[in-house]
Design a protein around this motif. Structure first.
Motif, short mmCIF file in Angstrom:
data_model
loop_
_atom_site.label_atom_id
_atom_site.label_comp_id
_atom_site.label_asym_id
_atom_site.label_seq_id
_atom_site.Cartn_x
_atom_site.Cartn_y
_atom_site.Cartn_z
N GLN A 1 2.09 9.53 -1.83
CA GLN A 1 3.16 8.69 -2.39
C GLN A 1 2.75 8.11 -3.74
O GLN A 1 3.55 8.07 -4.68
CB GLN A 1 3.49 7.56 -1.41
CG GLN A 1 4.19 8.01 -0.15
CD GLN A 1 4.31 6.90 0.88
OE1 GLN A 1 3.51 5.95 0.89
NE2 GLN A 1 5.29 6.99 1.76
N SER B 1 0.85 -1.19 0.00
CA SER B 1 0.00 0.00 0.00
C SER B 1 0.88 1.24 0.00
O SER B 1 2.07 1.19 0.33
CB SER B 1 -0.94 0.01 1.21
OG SER B 1 -0.19 0.12 2.42
N TRP C 1 -3.04 4.60 -5.93
CA TRP C 1 -3.93 5.69 -5.52
C TRP C 1 -5.38 5.21 -5.49
O TRP C 1 -6.13 5.50 -4.56
CB TRP C 1 -3.80 6.89 -6.45
CG TRP C 1 -4.54 8.09 -5.93
CD1 TRP C 1 -4.06 9.06 -5.11
CD2 TRP C 1 -5.93 8.42 -6.19
NE1 TRP C 1 -5.05 9.99 -4.83
CE2 TRP C 1 -6.20 9.61 -5.46
CE3 TRP C 1 -6.93 7.83 -6.93
CZ2 TRP C 1 -7.46 10.23 -5.49
CZ3 TRP C 1 -8.20 8.42 -6.94
CH2 TRP C 1 -8.44 9.61 -6.24
N ARG D 1 -5.89 3.08 -2.48
CA ARG D 1 -5.95 3.87 -1.25
C ARG D 1 -7.29 4.60 -1.12
O ARG D 1 -7.74 4.91 -0.01
CB ARG D 1 -4.79 4.88 -1.23
CG ARG D 1 -4.83 5.91 -0.11
CD ARG D 1 -4.79 5.27 1.26
NE ARG D 1 -3.51 4.64 1.53
CZ ARG D 1 -3.19 4.10 2.71
NH1 ARG D 1 -4.05 4.13 3.71
NH2 ARG D 1 -2.02 3.51 2.86
N ASN D 2 -7.94 4.87 -2.24
CA ASN D 2 -9.21 5.62 -2.25
C ASN D 2 -10.31 4.76 -2.88
O ASN D 2 -10.82 5.08 -3.97
CB ASN D 2 -9.04 6.93 -3.01
CG ASN D 2 -7.99 7.83 -2.39
OD1 ASN D 2 -8.27 8.59 -1.47
ND2 ASN D 2 -6.77 7.73 -2.89
N THR E 1 0.46 5.78 0.64
CA THR E 1 -0.41 6.91 0.91
C THR E 1 -0.82 7.52 -0.43
O THR E 1 -0.18 7.28 -1.46
CB THR E 1 0.28 7.96 1.77
OG1 THR E 1 1.36 8.54 1.01
CG2 THR E 1 0.83 7.35 3.06
N SER E 2 -1.86 8.33 -0.40
CA SER E 2 -2.30 8.97 -1.64
C SER E 2 -1.20 9.85 -2.22
O SER E 2 -0.98 9.86 -3.43
CB SER E 2 -3.55 9.82 -1.37
OG SER E 2 -4.65 9.00 -1.04
#
Length: 355
Positions: free
Chosen positions: A218, A213, A263, A266-267, A215-216
């Protein structure tokens, strides 16, 4: 934590990726937007859409992981054979469908078709990996990538999966876009076969297996770096003789696609409106039929004698609307894509040697 069967952001991305692919095949902005006598508006928009196929492959690898990990060959069979049936059926349809209606009217059906059939037979091995029309390469490439991953899983050597996939990818680059620099040759166009698909599907597979995973921030940074690399490579290769808009994948493309994929992961609720979930069900059927509709829309534009913006409008929107209508009508018949994908395969007992 269990993963929902439908990830809204993935479904949204598949619809956007399909539109991007259609824009490539419609060859938008080829008649204007010139700089130094080259259609740079087309070059830029064409390459901006190159995120689409990697995202398709990455999502496929992620979603197929549980079944492919538990029953590798049975899953590869149940996943790949219905896709290959669609590929065969639509390859035949494309082989018999005339592309240039003007030649048909002037010289007859066989004269028009024989020219295309002779073109395909100039490189029969490549045609075998591609199918009856150029865009159909995606289907056997996806099925082959899944089968190759199944081999690594079944032989308990998943740690070697990404290294071997990367080797295929690098070779595909050397004999593909970088061929103007390396001089490496191959009997098939390296967008076809496993050279592109194997790595992308494997990254999606491994992302779920290893619970990767980002972060958005990254993920977006990775996507931007990859896109910048892709465009820098395309510009460099253009100076070496590889036309800017002819790059299906480059080194940066894998990073670009992976960044967008992480991304979306993550979302997961992004694009969660039901309209995108509904449209996503039509992505594969529209992908399969759209290029044939694009060809006929080009015929229409030629018959009415339009060019530039008017031609692009007819071809692009005509392709989207015409493909949607055709798929809708097909789904009302026994030859629907849903029926083709629901083929009942003989189940065999599979013993999984790895968890």
């Amino acid at each position: 934590m269990p993963t929902p069967q439908k990830i809204a952001s993935f479904e949204f991305a598949r619809v956007i990726a399909l539109i991007a692919i259609i824009s490539i095949h419609c060859q938008l902005f080829m008649d204007y937007g010139f700089i130094n006598e080259e259609p740079w508006l087309n070059y830029i928009t064409n390459q901006l859409a190159r995120f689409a196929v990697p995202v398709f492959f990455l999502i496929a690898g992620y979603l197929i992981y549980p079944k492919l990990n538990d029953q590798p060959y049975q899953t590869a069979k149940s996943y790949g054979l219905p896709l290959m049936l669609i590929w065969v059926v639509w390859s035949i349809i494309c082989l018999v469908s005339p592309f240039n209606l003007g030649i048909v009217a002037e010289h007859g059906y066989l004269a028009e078709r024989q020219g295309y059939w002779n073109y395909l037979m100039q490189n029969p091995i490549n045609t075998l990996f591609e199918g009856g029309l150029v865009h159909l390469w995606f289907i056997p490439s996806l099925a082959l990538a899944v089968l190759m991953i199944a081999w690594f899983v079944d032989n308990r050597c998943r740690s070697l999966l990404l290294p071997f996939a990367a080797i295929f990818y690098i070779y595909g680059l050397m004999a593909g876009s970088y061929q103007v620099v390396t001089g490496v040759e191959t009997p098939i166009f390296t967008r076809n076969g496993p050279f592109f698909s194997f790595l992308m599907v494997s990254i999606g597979f491994e992302a779920r297996r290893r619970n990767w995973s980002m972060t958005s921030a990254q993920a977006l940074a990775l996507a931007l770096v990859g896109m910048a690399m892709h465009f820098a490579e395309a510009y460099f290769l253009h100076g070496q003789g590889q036309i800017f808009n002819m790059n299906d994948f480059l080194l940066g493309t894998a990073l670009w696609g992976a960044g967008l994929f992480f991304w979306l992961l993550r979302n997961p609720n992004f694009g969660g409106h039901k309209i995108w979930l509904t449209l996503a069900k039509w992505v594969l059927p529209i992908y399969v039929v759209h290029l044939l509709i694009t060809i006929y829309m080009n015929n229409v534009a030629g018959i009415v004698g339009v060019s530039t913006i008017s031609r692009d409008t007819i071809v692009f929107f005509g392709t989207i609307i015409g493909s949607g209508v055709l798929v809708y009508l097909l789904e009302k018949t026994p030859f629907s894509f849903a029926n083709l994908r629901q083929i009942k395969l003989t189940r065999r007992r599979v013993t999984c040697r790895e968890t």
